[in-house]
Design a protein around this motif. Sequence first.
Motif, PDB file in Angstrom:
ATOM      1  N   PRO A   1       0.833  -1.214   0.000  1.00 24.61           N
ATOM      2  CA  PRO A   1       0.000   0.000   0.000  1.00 24.61           C
ATOM      3  C   PRO A   1       0.862   1.255   0.000  1.00 24.61           C
ATOM      4  CG  PRO A   1      -0.733  -1.550   1.686  1.00 24.61           C
ATOM      5  CD  PRO A   1       0.585  -2.049   1.182  1.00 24.61           C
ATOM      6  N   LEU A   2       0.347   2.285  -0.604  1.00 27.73           N
ATOM      7  CA  LEU A   2       0.995   3.586  -0.592  1.00 27.73           C
ATOM      8  C   LEU A   2       0.845   4.188   0.797  1.00 27.73           C
ATOM      9  CD1 LEU A   2       2.260   6.054  -2.005  1.00 27.73           C
ATOM     10  CD2 LEU A   2      -0.058   6.716  -2.702  1.00 27.73           C
ATOM     11  N   ARG A   3       1.966   4.457   1.458  1.00 22.35           N
ATOM     12  CA  ARG A   3       1.927   5.027   2.807  1.00 22.35           C
ATOM     13  C   ARG A   3       1.825   6.546   2.676  1.00 22.35           C
ATOM     14  NH1 ARG A   3       3.002   2.068   7.135  1.00 22.35           N
ATOM     15  NH2 ARG A   3       4.068   3.752   8.252  1.00 22.35           N
ATOM     16  N   PHE A   4       0.670   7.057   3.123  1.00 21.93           N
ATOM     17  CA  PHE A   4       0.265   8.427   2.838  1.00 21.93           C
ATOM     18  C   PHE A   4       0.043   9.162   4.158  1.00 21.93           C
ATOM     19  CE2 PHE A   4      -2.727  11.741   1.697  1.00 21.93           C
ATOM     20  CZ  PHE A   4      -2.356  12.121   0.419  1.00 21.93           C
ATOM     21  N   GLY A   5       0.794  10.216   4.394  1.00 25.15           N
ATOM     22  CA  GLY A   5       0.758  10.919   5.668  1.00 25.15           C
ATOM     23  C   GLY A   5      -0.381  11.909   5.783  1.00 25.15           C
ATOM     24  N   ILE A   6      -1.083  11.851   6.912  1.00 27.38           N
ATOM     25  CA  ILE A   6      -2.178  12.784   7.199  1.00 27.38           C
ATOM     26  C   ILE A   6      -2.031  13.276   8.639  1.00 27.38           C
ATOM     27  CG2 ILE A   6      -3.781  11.687   5.576  1.00 27.38           C
ATOM     28  CD1 ILE A   6      -5.159  10.412   8.048  1.00 27.38           C
TER      29      ILE A   6
ATOM     30  N   VAL B   1      -4.074   2.434  -0.475  1.00 23.88           N
ATOM     31  CA  VAL B   1      -3.386   3.400   0.362  1.00 23.88           C
ATOM     32  C   VAL B   1      -3.510   3.018   1.828  1.00 23.88           C
ATOM     33  CG1 VAL B   1      -5.404   4.900   0.542  1.00 23.88           C
ATOM     34  CG2 VAL B   1      -3.148   5.876   0.866  1.00 23.88           C
ATOM     35  N   GLU B   2      -2.479   3.348   2.589  1.00 24.27           N
ATOM     36  CA  GLU B   2      -2.506   3.254   4.048  1.00 24.27           C
ATOM     37  C   GLU B   2      -2.316   4.658   4.597  1.00 24.27           C
ATOM     38  OE1 GLU B   2      -0.041   1.294   7.823  1.00 24.27           O
ATOM     39  OE2 GLU B   2       0.559   0.848   5.754  1.00 24.27           O
ATOM     40  N   PHE B   3      -3.353   5.208   5.227  1.00 26.01           N
ATOM     41  CA  PHE B   3      -3.239   6.531   5.825  1.00 26.01           C
ATOM     42  C   PHE B   3      -2.456   6.421   7.128  1.00 26.01           C
ATOM     43  CE2 PHE B   3      -7.453   7.695   3.651  1.00 26.01           C
ATOM     44  CZ  PHE B   3      -6.776   8.197   2.556  1.00 26.01           C
ATOM     45  N   VAL B   4      -1.406   7.224   7.243  1.00 27.98           N
ATOM     46  CA  VAL B   4      -0.516   7.172   8.403  1.00 27.98           C
ATOM     47  C   VAL B   4      -0.508   8.543   9.076  1.00 27.98           C
ATOM     48  CG1 VAL B   4       1.816   6.698   9.216  1.00 27.98           C
ATOM     49  CG2 VAL B   4       0.920   5.466   7.210  1.00 27.98           C
ATOM     50  N   PRO B   5      -1.050   8.653  10.294  1.00 28.60           N
ATOM     51  CA  PRO B   5      -1.016   9.950  10.979  1.00 28.60           C
ATOM     52  C   PRO B   5       0.410  10.368  11.310  1.00 28.60           C
ATOM     53  CG  PRO B   5      -2.618   8.455  11.979  1.00 28.60           C
ATOM     54  CD  PRO B   5      -1.772   7.632  11.054  1.00 28.60           C
TER      55      PRO B   5
ATOM     56  N   ALA C   1       4.127  18.117  15.679  1.00 23.80           N
ATOM     57  CA  ALA C   1       5.371  18.682  16.213  1.00 23.80           C
ATOM     58  C   ALA C   1       6.591  18.270  15.398  1.00 23.80           C
ATOM     59  CB  ALA C   1       5.565  18.259  17.668  1.00 23.80           C
ATOM     60  N   ASP C   2       6.458  17.244  14.572  1.00 20.49           N
ATOM     61  CA  ASP C   2       7.542  16.791  13.692  1.00 20.49           C
ATOM     62  C   ASP C   2       6.928  16.345  12.373  1.00 20.49           C
ATOM     63  OD1 ASP C   2      10.019  15.981  12.718  1.00 20.49           O
ATOM     64  OD2 ASP C   2       9.904  14.013  13.679  1.00 20.49           O
ATOM     65  N   PRO C   3       6.329  17.269  11.623  1.00 18.74           N
ATOM     66  CA  PRO C   3       5.505  16.866  10.486  1.00 18.74           C
ATOM     67  C   PRO C   3       6.257  16.167   9.371  1.00 18.74           C
ATOM     68  CG  PRO C   3       5.855  19.246  10.487  1.00 18.74           C
ATOM     69  CD  PRO C   3       6.376  18.724  11.796  1.00 18.74           C
TER      70      PRO C   3
ATOM     71  N   ILE D   1       4.544   9.879   0.661  1.00 18.91           N
ATOM     72  CA  ILE D   1       3.884  11.108   0.223  1.00 18.91           C
ATOM     73  C   ILE D   1       2.961  11.561   1.359  1.00 18.91           C
ATOM     74  CG2 ILE D   1       1.927   9.931  -0.871  1.00 18.91           C
ATOM     75  CD1 ILE D   1       2.244  11.921  -3.222  1.00 18.91           C
ATOM     76  N   MET D   2       2.661  12.843   1.419  1.00 23.36           N
ATOM     77  CA  MET D   2       1.839  13.354   2.508  1.00 23.36           C
ATOM     78  C   MET D   2       1.073  14.589   2.057  1.00 23.36           C
ATOM     79  SD  MET D   2       4.829  15.124   4.879  1.00 23.36           S
ATOM     80  CE  MET D   2       3.713  15.753   6.137  1.00 23.36           C
ATOM     81  N   ILE D   3       0.033  14.911   2.817  1.00 22.08           N
ATOM     82  CA  ILE D   3      -0.724  16.147   2.609  1.00 22.08           C
ATOM     83  C   ILE D   3      -0.033  17.287   3.348  1.00 22.08           C
ATOM     84  CG2 ILE D   3      -2.771  17.324   3.514  1.00 22.08           C
ATOM     85  CD1 ILE D   3      -4.495  15.232   2.497  1.00 22.08           C
ATOM     86  N   VAL D   4       0.054  18.435   2.680  1.00 22.71           N
ATOM     87  CA  VAL D   4       0.518  19.653   3.344  1.00 22.71           C
ATOM     88  C   VAL D   4      -0.394  20.799   2.925  1.00 22.71           C
ATOM     89  CG1 VAL D   4       2.908  18.894   3.490  1.00 22.71           C
ATOM     90  CG2 VAL D   4       2.171  20.212   1.513  1.00 22.71           C
ATOM     91  N   LYS D   5      -0.328  21.879   3.672  1.00 30.54           N
ATOM     92  CA  LYS D   5      -1.108  23.068   3.356  1.00 30.54           C
ATOM     93  C   LYS D   5      -0.184  24.271   3.288  1.00 30.54           C
ATOM     94  CE  LYS D   5      -5.414  21.466   5.513  1.00 30.54           C
ATOM     95  NZ  LYS D   5      -5.040  20.354   6.389  1.00 30.54           N
ATOM     96  N   TYR D   6      -0.536  25.201   2.420  1.00 33.43           N
ATOM     97  CA  TYR D   6       0.219  26.432   2.201  1.00 33.43           C
ATOM     98  C   TYR D   6       1.574  26.110   1.559  1.00 33.43           C
ATOM     99  CZ  TYR D   6      -3.396  28.426   5.191  1.00 33.43           C
ATOM    100  OH  TYR D   6      -4.596  28.811   5.724  1.00 33.43           O
TER     101      TYR D   6
END
Length: 219
Positions: free
Chosen positions: A15-20, A41-45, A49-51, A62-67
């Motif tokens: 699975p794609l390890r995907f950071g949330i 996909v595997e959603f990984v929190p 404090a250490d994004p 890969i992960m979600i980011v904002k801005y």
Amino acid sequence: MPAPRTAATPDATRPLRFGIHGSPHLATRIFTAAGHGLKEVEFVPYDVADPFGPLRDRSLEIMIVKYGLQEPDIAVSRPVSFDGRALIVSADHPLAGRKTVSVEEAAQYDAFRCPGDFPPYVWDKVVPPRTPGGTVIRRVHPMTTVEAMTEVLARTTAVHVSFQSLESILPPHIKAVPVHDLPPAPVTLAWLRDVALSPRAATLVADAERSALDEGAGR
């Protein structure tokens, strides 16, 4: 933006390890809009404090980011979604019963300071140091986990200037009230610049960008 490099020999069964962070709702919406199934996909929190720690140690691909990020070792996609702004408060807070609130009103209450190694230049967009009208937002409470944040909100009149996507994981005694005078946050996908993406991850990036462009063109 140049297309991400892809790995030559991926493990197609992994699975794609995907950071949330917080709710998986936003990530699920991005995957669905891009035409990708959640079985891949595997959603990984990740810890706010250490994004970027899990990305840098290869625990995530890969992960979600904002801005806009300014991390030299991290590449980002074009915006693939937007996340509306919300004020997170206790259910008995003076602002909890409102349909929407202004960030100017939010500045009357204590807020949360930048956590750990989270980039301060991004936190300044999440929780602005000042409102558009010039009022200082008092960023005093420590930010660690969502659970710890809700405990602070439940026992004080503090507020957290955050995002509407967080609403789906809040307990019943905590509310998310839309903020009408802060623009939605652009959401992008991020990966290590010098590490080749698997074809699955690279396809997700391309499909998510295409889906966002199509949605924007249809408005």
